[in-house]
Write a protein that holds these residues in place. Sequence first.
Motif, PDB file in Angstrom:
ATOM      1  N   GLU A 122     -10.415  -9.551  -0.327  1.00  0.00           N
ATOM      2  CA  GLU A 122      -9.156 -10.209   0.006  1.00  0.00           C
ATOM      3  C   GLU A 122      -8.039  -9.744  -0.865  1.00  0.00           C
ATOM      4  O   GLU A 122      -6.908  -9.462  -0.393  1.00  0.00           O
ATOM      5  CB  GLU A 122      -9.322 -11.713  -0.114  1.00  0.00           C
ATOM      6  N   ASP A 123      -8.403  -9.658  -2.162  1.00  0.00           N
ATOM      7  CA  ASP A 123      -7.423  -9.168  -3.143  1.00  0.00           C
ATOM      8  C   ASP A 123      -6.989  -7.784  -2.765  1.00  0.00           C
ATOM      9  O   ASP A 123      -5.758  -7.468  -2.719  1.00  0.00           O
ATOM     10  CB  ASP A 123      -8.037  -9.116  -4.549  1.00  0.00           C
ATOM     11  N   ALA A 124      -7.993  -6.938  -2.455  1.00  0.00           N
ATOM     12  CA  ALA A 124      -7.685  -5.561  -2.078  1.00  0.00           C
ATOM     13  C   ALA A 124      -6.773  -5.539  -0.877  1.00  0.00           C
ATOM     14  O   ALA A 124      -5.771  -4.780  -0.838  1.00  0.00           O
ATOM     15  CB  ALA A 124      -9.008  -4.829  -1.780  1.00  0.00           C
ATOM     16  N   ALA A 125      -7.069  -6.384   0.077  1.00  0.00           N
ATOM     17  CA  ALA A 125      -6.242  -6.465   1.271  1.00  0.00           C
ATOM     18  C   ALA A 125      -4.853  -6.864   0.906  1.00  0.00           C
ATOM     19  O   ALA A 125      -3.863  -6.270   1.420  1.00  0.00           O
ATOM     20  CB  ALA A 125      -6.868  -7.485   2.248  1.00  0.00           C
ATOM     21  N   TYR A 126      -4.819  -7.794   0.024  1.00  0.00           N
ATOM     22  CA  TYR A 126      -3.531  -8.286  -0.422  1.00  0.00           C
ATOM     23  C   TYR A 126      -2.721  -7.169  -1.007  1.00  0.00           C
ATOM     24  O   TYR A 126      -1.546  -6.926  -0.632  1.00  0.00           O
ATOM     25  CB  TYR A 126      -3.788  -9.411  -1.446  1.00  0.00           C
ATOM     26  N   TRP A 127      -3.387  -6.448  -1.939  1.00  0.00           N
ATOM     27  CA  TRP A 127      -2.695  -5.379  -2.622  1.00  0.00           C
ATOM     28  C   TRP A 127      -2.393  -4.229  -1.640  1.00  0.00           C
ATOM     29  O   TRP A 127      -1.318  -3.620  -1.685  1.00  0.00           O
ATOM     30  CB  TRP A 127      -3.508  -4.858  -3.824  1.00  0.00           C
ATOM     31  N   GLU A 128      -3.320  -3.995  -0.723  1.00  0.00           N
ATOM     32  CA  GLU A 128      -3.119  -2.963   0.300  1.00  0.00           C
ATOM     33  C   GLU A 128      -1.869  -3.239   1.085  1.00  0.00           C
ATOM     34  O   GLU A 128      -1.034  -2.334   1.323  1.00  0.00           O
ATOM     35  CB  GLU A 128      -4.354  -2.949   1.224  1.00  0.00           C
ATOM     36  N   ALA A 129      -1.825  -4.510   1.430  1.00  0.00           N
ATOM     37  CA  ALA A 129      -0.669  -4.932   2.209  1.00  0.00           C
ATOM     38  C   ALA A 129       0.613  -4.624   1.487  1.00  0.00           C
ATOM     39  O   ALA A 129       1.601  -4.149   2.081  1.00  0.00           O
ATOM     40  CB  ALA A 129      -0.777  -6.421   2.531  1.00  0.00           C
ATOM     41  N   MET A 130       0.534  -4.831   0.230  1.00  0.00           N
ATOM     42  CA  MET A 130       1.688  -4.562  -0.615  1.00  0.00           C
ATOM     43  C   MET A 130       2.044  -3.084  -0.579  1.00  0.00           C
ATOM     44  O   MET A 130       3.199  -2.689  -0.479  1.00  0.00           O
ATOM     45  CB  MET A 130       1.322  -4.978  -2.056  1.00  0.00           C
ATOM     46  N   GLY A 131       0.917  -2.269  -0.686  1.00  0.00           N
ATOM     47  CA  GLY A 131       1.117  -0.827  -0.710  1.00  0.00           C
ATOM     48  C   GLY A 131       1.650  -0.306   0.621  1.00  0.00           C
ATOM     49  O   GLY A 131       2.397   0.690   0.668  1.00  0.00           O
ATOM     50  N   ASP A 132       1.265  -0.953   1.704  1.00  0.00           N
ATOM     51  CA  ASP A 132       1.643  -0.507   3.021  1.00  0.00           C
ATOM     52  C   ASP A 132       2.975  -1.041   3.476  1.00  0.00           C
ATOM     53  O   ASP A 132       3.262  -1.143   4.709  1.00  0.00           O
ATOM     54  CB  ASP A 132       0.560  -0.908   4.039  1.00  0.00           C
ATOM     55  N   VAL A 133       3.829  -1.324   2.565  1.00  0.00           N
ATOM     56  CA  VAL A 133       5.154  -1.837   2.901  1.00  0.00           C
ATOM     57  C   VAL A 133       5.928  -0.771   3.650  1.00  0.00           C
ATOM     58  O   VAL A 133       6.619  -1.061   4.634  1.00  0.00           O
ATOM     59  CB  VAL A 133       5.897  -2.248   1.622  1.00  0.00           C
ATOM     60  N   ILE A 134       5.773   0.481   3.189  1.00  0.00           N
ATOM     61  CA  ILE A 134       6.403   1.561   3.895  1.00  0.00           C
ATOM     62  C   ILE A 134       5.381   2.155   4.844  1.00  0.00           C
ATOM     63  O   ILE A 134       4.403   2.787   4.427  1.00  0.00           O
ATOM     64  CB  ILE A 134       6.863   2.675   2.917  1.00  0.00           C
ATOM     65  N   PRO A 135       5.562   2.105   6.111  1.00  0.00           N
ATOM     66  CA  PRO A 135       4.582   2.613   7.046  1.00  0.00           C
ATOM     67  C   PRO A 135       4.602   4.127   7.098  1.00  0.00           C
ATOM     68  O   PRO A 135       5.511   4.793   6.564  1.00  0.00           O
ATOM     69  CB  PRO A 135       4.971   2.005   8.387  1.00  0.00           C
ATOM     70  N   GLU A 136       3.505   4.764   7.779  1.00  0.00           N
ATOM     71  CA  GLU A 136       3.246   6.167   7.840  1.00  0.00           C
ATOM     72  C   GLU A 136       4.413   6.928   8.465  1.00  0.00           C
ATOM     73  O   GLU A 136       4.840   7.970   7.947  1.00  0.00           O
ATOM     74  CB  GLU A 136       2.006   6.393   8.694  1.00  0.00           C
ATOM     75  N   ALA A 137       4.924   6.378   9.483  1.00  0.00           N
ATOM     76  CA  ALA A 137       5.989   7.046  10.214  1.00  0.00           C
ATOM     77  C   ALA A 137       7.203   7.244   9.382  1.00  0.00           C
ATOM     78  O   ALA A 137       7.800   8.355   9.352  1.00  0.00           O
ATOM     79  CB  ALA A 137       6.350   6.177  11.471  1.00  0.00           C
ATOM     80  N   LYS A 138       7.493   6.222   8.712  1.00  0.00           N
ATOM     81  CA  LYS A 138       8.657   6.301   7.823  1.00  0.00           C
ATOM     82  C   LYS A 138       8.492   7.340   6.783  1.00  0.00           C
ATOM     83  O   LYS A 138       9.385   8.072   6.367  1.00  0.00           O
ATOM     84  CB  LYS A 138       8.879   4.938   7.162  1.00  0.00           C
ATOM     85  N   LEU A 139       7.164   7.431   6.283  1.00  0.00           N
ATOM     86  CA  LEU A 139       6.849   8.376   5.242  1.00  0.00           C
ATOM     87  C   LEU A 139       7.068   9.797   5.714  1.00  0.00           C
ATOM     88  O   LEU A 139       7.564  10.651   4.997  1.00  0.00           O
ATOM     89  CB  LEU A 139       5.429   8.211   4.798  1.00  0.00           C
ATOM     90  N   LYS A 140       6.692  10.058   7.023  1.00  0.00           N
ATOM     91  CA  LYS A 140       6.903  11.343   7.628  1.00  0.00           C
ATOM     92  C   LYS A 140       8.374  11.685   7.689  1.00  0.00           C
ATOM     93  O   LYS A 140       8.765  12.817   7.327  1.00  0.00           O
ATOM     94  CB  LYS A 140       6.328  11.364   9.053  1.00  0.00           C
ATOM     95  N   ILE A 141       9.151  10.740   8.036  1.00  0.00           N
ATOM     96  CA  ILE A 141      10.576  10.914   8.067  1.00  0.00           C
ATOM     97  C   ILE A 141      11.100  11.297   6.740  1.00  0.00           C
ATOM     98  O   ILE A 141      11.866  12.246   6.543  1.00  0.00           O
ATOM     99  CB  ILE A 141      11.286   9.645   8.567  1.00  0.00           C
ATOM    100  N   TRP A 142      10.536  10.535   5.715  1.00  0.00           N
ATOM    101  CA  TRP A 142      10.950  10.757   4.345  1.00  0.00           C
ATOM    102  C   TRP A 142      10.621  12.158   3.925  1.00  0.00           C
ATOM    103  O   TRP A 142      11.432  12.827   3.306  1.00  0.00           O
ATOM    104  CB  TRP A 142      10.264   9.771   3.419  1.00  0.00           C
ATOM    105  N   GLY A 143       9.469  12.686   4.447  1.00  0.00           N
ATOM    106  CA  GLY A 143       9.045  14.024   4.085  1.00  0.00           C
ATOM    107  C   GLY A 143      10.005  15.059   4.618  1.00  0.00           C
ATOM    108  O   GLY A 143      10.418  15.958   3.870  1.00  0.00           O
TER     109      GLY A 143
END
Lengths: 664, 458
Positions: free
Chosen positions: A580-601
């Motif tokens: 749950e904690d991991a999920a919690y933290w994951e969720a935190m990490g996934d604030v910026i989604p993949e698509a956006k990251l591609k754009i950023w690239g």
Amino acid sequence: MSQDGNLREDTEEAVPSVDSENPEERIAARRLRIAARSEAKKRQELGDDSHEKKDIKEEARKSQHQVEQSEKRMIKLQSDGTELVTNIQVAADSRESQRRTEVEEAHRLRVEKLENEAKSSLEKFEEITRKWTVAKMKEIPQDLRDSLSSQQQLCALLIEDKNKLIHELQKEMKLSDDRYVKDLKKQGEDVDLMIERMEDQVKFLMGSYRDELDQIENSFEHERKILLTGNRKKWEQYMKERQDKELENVMQRMKRVEEYEVLLQQLRTEDAEEYNMIKIKLDTDVQILEQQLQQMKATYQLNQEKLEYNFQVLKKRDEENTITKSQQKRKITRLQDVVNNLKIKCANQEKQSREENQNLTDDYTRIMQQYKHMQKKMRHFAAIDAKKFEEVWLMNEEEVKALVEKALDTDRLVHEQQLGLAWQRPPLAFMERAGPEVYESGAGLESGSSEVERESEGSGGEHSGTVSVKMVKKLLELLCDEAGFLIESKLLKLLSPLEKDEQSLMKLDSIFTVSYTVTAMCMLCHLPQAERGEFTSSCSPTSDLIHPNDVLVALRAFTAHHCRPRSPSMLGLGGREDTEDAAYWEAMGDVIPEAKLKIWGALETALDKYHIVLTERSKFITDTQSLKQQNTELRMLLHQYVNSRVGVPVIASRGFVSRMCLLI
Amino acid sequence: MSKSPGAGMYPPVAKLNLAADPRKMRRIIAEDPEWSLTVVPLLSNLCLQCIVRNFEEKPILEELLPRHKDYVLERLSPSLPLQVTANLISDDGYWKRCCKQRWGLCDVSSYGHSWKRMFFERHLENIIELFIPDATDPKTVLGMVPLCRNYVKRLDISQLLPPIKEPQKSEDDDNSDSASDMGMDGPSMDHFDFGILLDKLSHLEEFHVVYRVKGCGMNFEWNLFEFTFRDCESLAKALKSCKTLRVLRIHQSKVDDEKCRQLVNNLLDHPSLRELNLSHNLIGDRGARAIGKLLNRSKLESLTVYDNNIRGPGAQAIAYALAKNSSLLSLNLRLNRLGDEGGQAIAQALLKNRTLKWLHLGGNEMTEPTATVLSQVLVQNNTLRSINLSCNRLGMDGGKVLEEGMCHNSSVVECDIRLTEVGQESDYCISQVVRNNQNQAHTKHNTEENLAQTSEHY
């Protein structure tokens, strides 16, 4: 002849001499001598006896009396005689002393007389001498003659006086001479008388001694006679008695001898017959016995050989036995030594182990304490860790949240500034959350389990509450009866003498232990529920009594009850769920989604290129600027050079060259 | 039968004929071990006879066997010279024969039953008694000394001869006699000098001497009976040198005060003197005083001075010594002139003395006062055994006093009161008491003897 005989008798009676001419007389003398000696010896012995025997003394009193009397008489006689003899001496003494006094007196008188006479004669003499002077004065012869004649007369008178005195003295002397002679005579007479008296005395004493001796002898003789007659009488009496007795004895003996002779004859004939019979019988017996003897000899030989052999064997065995015995003995001693050693060792070991045990118990207590201490510490640390954890959590969360915010900001900037797109904020639910939510959920689980337990307990308690004490008892008794097979027969035997209650108690105890083990085994083996239930139902009678619905609850409670001691370590730490904690933290990490990251690239790359261009442009700008500056400088230099003298150009040229170089 | 009296009557005749004497023909005589019928004598006997014959030249005795020794001694002649026999022969048999041969009558019991002693004592006495000063050689006496010194224990000198040369000057007067003794005639009057003899006789215990001449008969002269001062001096010195002397007796020798003093002075502290007898002399008070002094400076047990001239003061001196003395057992003062003064003194001394047993005060002119003190003595003193008061005029009263004293006494066993005029009654009473005491003493003695016998017996 008769005279001769008398003479001989006399001599014999007097003293038969050993020197005599007659051999018979000599023999007689010697016999007498021997008899006297033996008698003396006997008397000595008797004397010894008499000293010890007082009766004889008593009897001899008479003679002793006689002896004493004689002694007294003799002493008296002797003293009388001595007195008689000494009387003369005493008389002489007294006479002598009297004479002395008389002589003394006479002497005194004589001296006095002489002195008187001397005095008177002296006076007369003086008168005469005086007259001489007177006569000298005379002148007339006639006067002178007269005076001379008178003087002569006076002198004659004086001489006459003296002569008279001398005469007297001579007379006295004669008298005393006479007296001396008389005294001598008297003394001679006295001596004679004394001798006579002494002789008389001796004679008389001798006679009286003899008389006394005779008397004493007579008394002794008399006593002896009395004794002798008494003894003789006794002797004769005894002799007569003895004679009579002997006679009687002889007669009896004769009679008896005759009787015995007859008897003997009879016995002799009888015995002869008997003797013959016995002789025949004995002869036959002897023959038989001889035969037997031969047989016996043979058997004896045989037996002897056998015995010899046996003896040898036994001897051998005996030897062996002795050897083994000695061996065994040695072994025993050795083993004894070993035993002793082992005993000592054992004792040492025991001692050691006891010490070890002590040490270990000490260690154990210490470790237990340490353990408790450790637990305490652990609990303490757990609490602290939890707290820390929470704090760290909060801090990280904050940080992360800040980062999320930054990322979101950046995203918004990128979107708005670079892309020029409208940025919309993504839904972020977790951002509202603060603190470790997962922890709280664990505690809730815990509390939930405890609640369950409580529930089960409550149900148990409800159950027990409904079931009365009686019921329990009954139930237990039932249990005892039903689960009797679980109890060992030995125990039953042991329990039999006890009371019923106690018996059941003990039984229950054993049953429970057994059933517990069984159930524990079931639990450990993770048997399937159904099977377990079957098993429990089949093996544990308790489950029969529990309602089927409650079984599960009870079991869980049971397991929980049993697992609790094993899971206290999981209580604080292991109770958390990482997912749950991991999920919690994951969720935190996934604030910026993949698509956006591609754009950023893509954006990045484009920007990089743009950047490069820009940097080149800036470079060119700088270059142009520097060239412009150089130009200006050179122009100045040229200007200077043109305007300046010829010497300076070297230096200037030099500087110029360097600058040129630099430029190159 | 008829022979035995005949043989007894004529033994010498029978001995001549050997065959006639039945004794000679006997083969065995049980009483005579040497008897044998053999006519030829043994060689040993012959040898012994030879020894006997030549004994004077070659005395062999000690080397012989006891049997042979007896044989020889039996046959030795009694007339052998003393130089040979004196120290060699100790057998009494031989000396018995010597004595018998010489004197015939002998009483050996007064010589300690030793014939040898008797022979030598009498021999020495004879020599001394016949010794004439200046005429006889002193060596005759001195020569005897080594022979007889070991055997002589007593010397009884019954006479001492004066020198032959008679001093013509001597007169009857005593004074002139003594003066002449001191003067030119002195040496000729002296008797035998004992100084040369007494100190050599190492066993002498008794010494009796009388300075007189025996059997002078009609040859009597006063100077034969003289004890000169020089004699006294030499005798005193001789006595002092003789340390073994126990008994000394000087009788009838005119010992006067001076001589007595001289003698006593030399006897003071004598180591062994026990008995002193100075009877029949002329000792007066001064001599008695000297004797009193001697009493406490010697161990005298017996003192006899009867028939002397001791008076009151002398008796007082003796009494004074007696009171302090503890050794004297016997005192004889018979026939002196003590008087009441001396008698009382002696009796007073007896109140203190506890050793004296015999007392003789006969003929001393004592009267009633002495008897009074003596009765006290009888009451208080219980050591006195014998008392002799004869020939004293005690009188009736004195007798009564004595009787009273005797009534309280239990020790006196002899009391002589003859011729004392005490009256028959007192006499009887006293003799009664004395007899009682005697009986008691006798029974006591008997019981003691019995006890001794029984103790011996066991």
